[in-house]
Design an enzyme around this catalytic site. Structure first.
Site, PDB file in Angstrom:
ATOM      1  N   GLU A 243       0.806  -1.230   0.000  1.00 35.14           N
ATOM      2  CA  GLU A 243       0.000   0.000   0.000  1.00 35.14           C
ATOM      3  C   GLU A 243       0.837   1.276   0.000  1.00 35.14           C
ATOM      4  OE1 GLU A 243      -2.782  -0.451   3.254  1.00 35.14           O
ATOM      5  OE2 GLU A 243      -3.370  -2.441   2.593  1.00 35.14           O
TER       6      GLU A 243
ATOM      7  N   ASP B 186     -12.008 -10.329   0.214  1.00 34.65           N
ATOM      8  CA  ASP B 186     -13.276 -10.384   0.949  1.00 34.65           C
ATOM      9  C   ASP B 186     -14.229  -9.390   0.297  1.00 34.65           C
ATOM     10  OD1 ASP B 186     -12.304  -7.950   2.047  1.00 34.65           O
ATOM     11  OD2 ASP B 186     -12.057  -8.774   4.060  1.00 34.65           O
TER      12      ASP B 186
HETATM   13  O1  G3I Z   1      -3.254  -6.464  19.445  1.00 32.88           O
HETATM   14  C1  G3I Z   1      -4.146  -5.480  19.963  1.00 32.88           C
HETATM   15  C2  G3I Z   1      -4.676  -5.910  21.263  1.00 32.88           C
HETATM   16  O2  G3I Z   1      -3.614  -5.971  22.189  1.00 32.88           O
HETATM   17  C3  G3I Z   1      -5.744  -4.897  21.732  1.00 32.88           C
HETATM   18  O3  G3I Z   1      -6.333  -5.346  22.925  1.00 32.88           O
HETATM   19  C4  G3I Z   1      -6.839  -4.744  20.672  1.00 32.88           C
HETATM   20  C5  G3I Z   1      -7.867  -3.693  21.039  1.00 32.88           C
HETATM   21  O4  G3I Z   1      -8.345  -3.022  19.926  1.00 32.88           O
HETATM   22  O5  G3I Z   1      -6.228  -4.353  19.482  1.00 32.88           O
HETATM   23  C6  G3I Z   1      -5.296  -5.308  19.013  1.00 32.88           C
HETATM   24  O6  G3I Z   1      -4.767  -4.862  17.815  1.00 32.88           O
HETATM   25  C7  G3I Z   1      -5.604  -4.917  16.687  1.00 32.88           C
HETATM   26  C8  G3I Z   1      -4.912  -5.792  15.640  1.00 32.88           C
HETATM   27  O7  G3I Z   1      -5.648  -5.766  14.428  1.00 32.88           O
HETATM   28  C9  G3I Z   1      -4.771  -7.246  16.085  1.00 32.88           C
HETATM   29  O8  G3I Z   1      -6.002  -7.809  16.323  1.00 32.88           O
HETATM   30  C10 G3I Z   1      -5.793  -3.514  16.145  1.00 32.88           C
HETATM   31  O9  G3I Z   1      -6.549  -2.754  17.049  1.00 32.88           O
HETATM   32  C11 G3I Z   1      -6.477  -3.556  14.820  1.00 32.88           C
HETATM   33  O10 G3I Z   1      -6.473  -2.245  14.249  1.00 32.88           O
HETATM   34  C12 G3I Z   1      -5.736  -4.491  13.870  1.00 32.88           C
HETATM   35  O11 G3I Z   1      -6.443  -4.524  12.645  1.00 32.88           O
HETATM   36  C13 G3I Z   1      -5.772  -5.132  11.555  1.00 32.88           C
HETATM   37  C14 G3I Z   1      -5.569  -4.110  10.461  1.00 32.88           C
HETATM   38  O12 G3I Z   1      -4.947  -4.733   9.343  1.00 32.88           O
HETATM   39  C15 G3I Z   1      -4.701  -2.956  10.961  1.00 32.88           C
HETATM   40  O13 G3I Z   1      -4.220  -2.171   9.967  1.00 32.88           O
HETATM   41  C16 G3I Z   1      -6.640  -6.269  11.040  1.00 32.88           C
HETATM   42  O14 G3I Z   1      -6.723  -7.300  12.031  1.00 32.88           O
HETATM   43  C17 G3I Z   1      -6.037  -6.831   9.751  1.00 32.88           C
HETATM   44  O15 G3I Z   1      -6.959  -7.715   9.169  1.00 32.88           O
HETATM   45  C18 G3I Z   1      -5.780  -5.697   8.768  1.00 32.88           C
HETATM   46  O16 G3I Z   1      -5.176  -6.254   7.620  1.00 32.88           O
HETATM   47  C19 G3I Z   1      -4.879  -5.365   6.547  1.00 32.88           C
HETATM   48  C20 G3I Z   1      -3.684  -5.928   5.816  1.00 32.88           C
HETATM   49  O17 G3I Z   1      -2.618  -6.144   6.702  1.00 32.88           O
HETATM   50  C21 G3I Z   1      -3.268  -4.997   4.673  1.00 32.88           C
HETATM   51  N1  G3I Z   1      -4.361  -4.717   3.782  1.00 32.88           N
HETATM   52  C22 G3I Z   1      -5.584  -4.259   4.414  1.00 32.88           C
HETATM   53  C23 G3I Z   1      -6.015  -5.227   5.514  1.00 32.88           C
HETATM   54  C24 G3I Z   1      -7.322  -4.800   6.119  1.00 32.88           C
HETATM   55  O18 G3I Z   1      -7.191  -3.560   6.777  1.00 32.88           O
END
Ligand code: G3I
Length: 397
Positions: free
Chosen positions: A170, A291
């Site tokens: 990205e 998705d």
């Molecule tokens: O790990 C923390 C945890 O400690 C905390 O308690 C919790 C509370 O919100 O957050 C946890 O972190 C989260 C993390 O995922 C792990 O679950 C973050 O808040 C959350 O923002 C994060 O989201 C991820 C996102 O990327 C962040 O940019 C999604 O799971 C993941 O599916 C998503 O994946 C991205 C690809 O890497 C790149 N392309 C887009 C795609 C979708 O956004």
């Protein structure tokens, strides 16, 4: 002499079977493709069917379905978060390899290949890195060196174990960003300039000569106006062409495939055209994060089937468009869904105004949805002359 003749007859018949893409019935048991997994059906075309994996869900013993489906249905896995920089090095110099190692071991046990995600991205960077840059305690020169070290450390650890790496993710803006003219966006471009892309691929190649090195992005499923100022696919195409011309070791372009049923989306031929144009640059292609989400209206949330069904149908149709396009283009090496169950999708946590969901191929109770059946039938009904085995490029030196 006799043996040699038998060997050559066997070779010819195997080659013919492979060319015709047929699958023999095993003795007494007729081959029933509807009973096969997505992964097994993909292998008939040399195509890997993958999923992003949430390690916490994998380790949740109260939820064995998640592990069972991850292991059984897919031939490729991607860490949804475990290989991102903030997960691997939450404290400077102290690595947390556990979850990423676990996924790589899981893949090995289940004979799955691994898509490594992600080496360079502007999101989910460790706080020590972003605050250090913001307060000036990490200089630009040091930042570049930290990036080199990060790529080298991670790629070396998984050398020979990761099939495809998302080296850069990205890097390009969207038309709704400011300024709207497409440009290199985010932390890395801002602090190191766009030259970081070429550096990142070279450092990754130095650490693993055999992994396929990908650029990965969303909204590049089809070409638009053809003007790189507002057509992201064209911008990325020009970028990849430029990198190849400079001899940068980039082997593939990953099209994420995050679609929504509220948008117009594409037909199969538009997507085929885009995959073919990238292929003509000498790179492999892949769908890396598929998705197809929908808006969760009050009716959907109340369980109104008249509102739910059209969304499930539109979602299935879009999953299928990407699958058919991938099958039709021999450079398309893998089709990965970004989580397979609505129980673990990133979508509801991300889009809440209006709320969105229903984005994956299994519902919250791990029941296969229409989308699952449609991509399965795409895999099952495909074959020569329109669908031929994959062609994998040699990793570029
Ligand atoms: O790990 C923390 C945890 O400690 C905390 O308690 C919790 C509370 O919100 O957050 C946890 O972190 C989260 C993390 O995922 C792990 O679950 C973050 O808040 C959350 O923002 C994060 O989201 C991820 C996102 O990327 C962040 O940019 C999604 O799971 C993941 O599916 C998503 O994946 C991205 C690809 O890497 C790149 N392309 C887009 C795609 C979708 O956004």
């Amino acid at each position: 002499m006799k043996l040699r003749r038998w060997v050559s007859i066997a070779t010819v018949s195997l080659a013919t079977m492979a060319a015709l893409n047929t699958v023999p019935a095993t003795a007494g048991k007729p081959y029933d493709p509807t009973k096969q997994t997505l992964g097994a059906l993909g292998l008939r075309h040399g195509l890997q069917i993958g999923t992003a994996v949430d390690i916490a869900a994998l380790n949740d013993g109260s939820n064995p379905q998640y592990l069972r489906i991850t292991a059984a249905e897919f031939t490729s896995v991607t860490a949804e978060n475990a290989m991102k920089w903030e997960s691997l090095e939450p404290t400077r110099g102290k690595y947390n390899w556990g979850p990423a190692d676990q996924l790589v071991d899981f893949a090995k046990r289940n004979k799955q290949s691994v898509r490594g995600h992600v080496l360079v991205w502007h999101n989910q960077l460790p706080a020590w890195l972003t605050t250090g840059v913001a307060d000036g305690s990490i200089s630009k020169q040091e930042l570049r060196e930290l990036l080199r070290k990060h790529i080298t450390t991670v790629v070396s650890r998984y050398k020979g174990k990761v099939w495809q790496w998302d080296v850069v993710n990205e890097a390009v803006s969207d038309p709704w960003d400011n300024p709207p003219t497409l440009h290199y966006k985010g932390f890395w471009a801002q602090h190191l300039g766009p030259g970081y892309l070429a550096d990142a691929f070279r450092w990754a190649r130095a650490a693993d000569p055999k992994a396929l090195l990908f650029y990965n992005d969303y909204n590049i499923e089809a070409f638009g106006s053809g003007n790189p100022a507002d057509d992201k696919t064209q911008f990325v195409y020009d970028m990849v062409r430029g990198l190849r011309a400079q001899g940068v070791p980039i082997d593939g372009v990953g099209s994420q495939g995050h679609l929504g049923t509220q948008y117009g989306n594409y037909n199969t031929f538009q997507v085929i055209e885009a995959l073919k144009k990238f292929t003509a640059l000498g790179v492999a292609t892949a769908f890396t994060e598929v998705d197809v989400r929908s808006q969760l209206t009050d009716g959907v949330q109340a369980g109104d089937s008249e509102e739910i069904n059209p969304r499930l149908q539109a979602s299935a149709a879009n999953f299928s468009v990407l699958m058919k396009a991938c099958l039709a283009v021999r450079s398309c090496l893998s089709y990965t869904v970004w989580g397979f169950s609505d129980r673990h999708s990133w979508v509801p946590g991300w889009f809440d105004d209006p709320p969105e969901g229903l984005a994956t191929i299994y519902d919250e109770n791990y029941q296969a949805k229409l989308a699952y059946h449609e991509i399965k039938s795409d895999l099952m009904l495909a074959g020569p002359p329109y669908v031929l085995p994959r062609i994998t490029p040699k990793p570029r030196r």
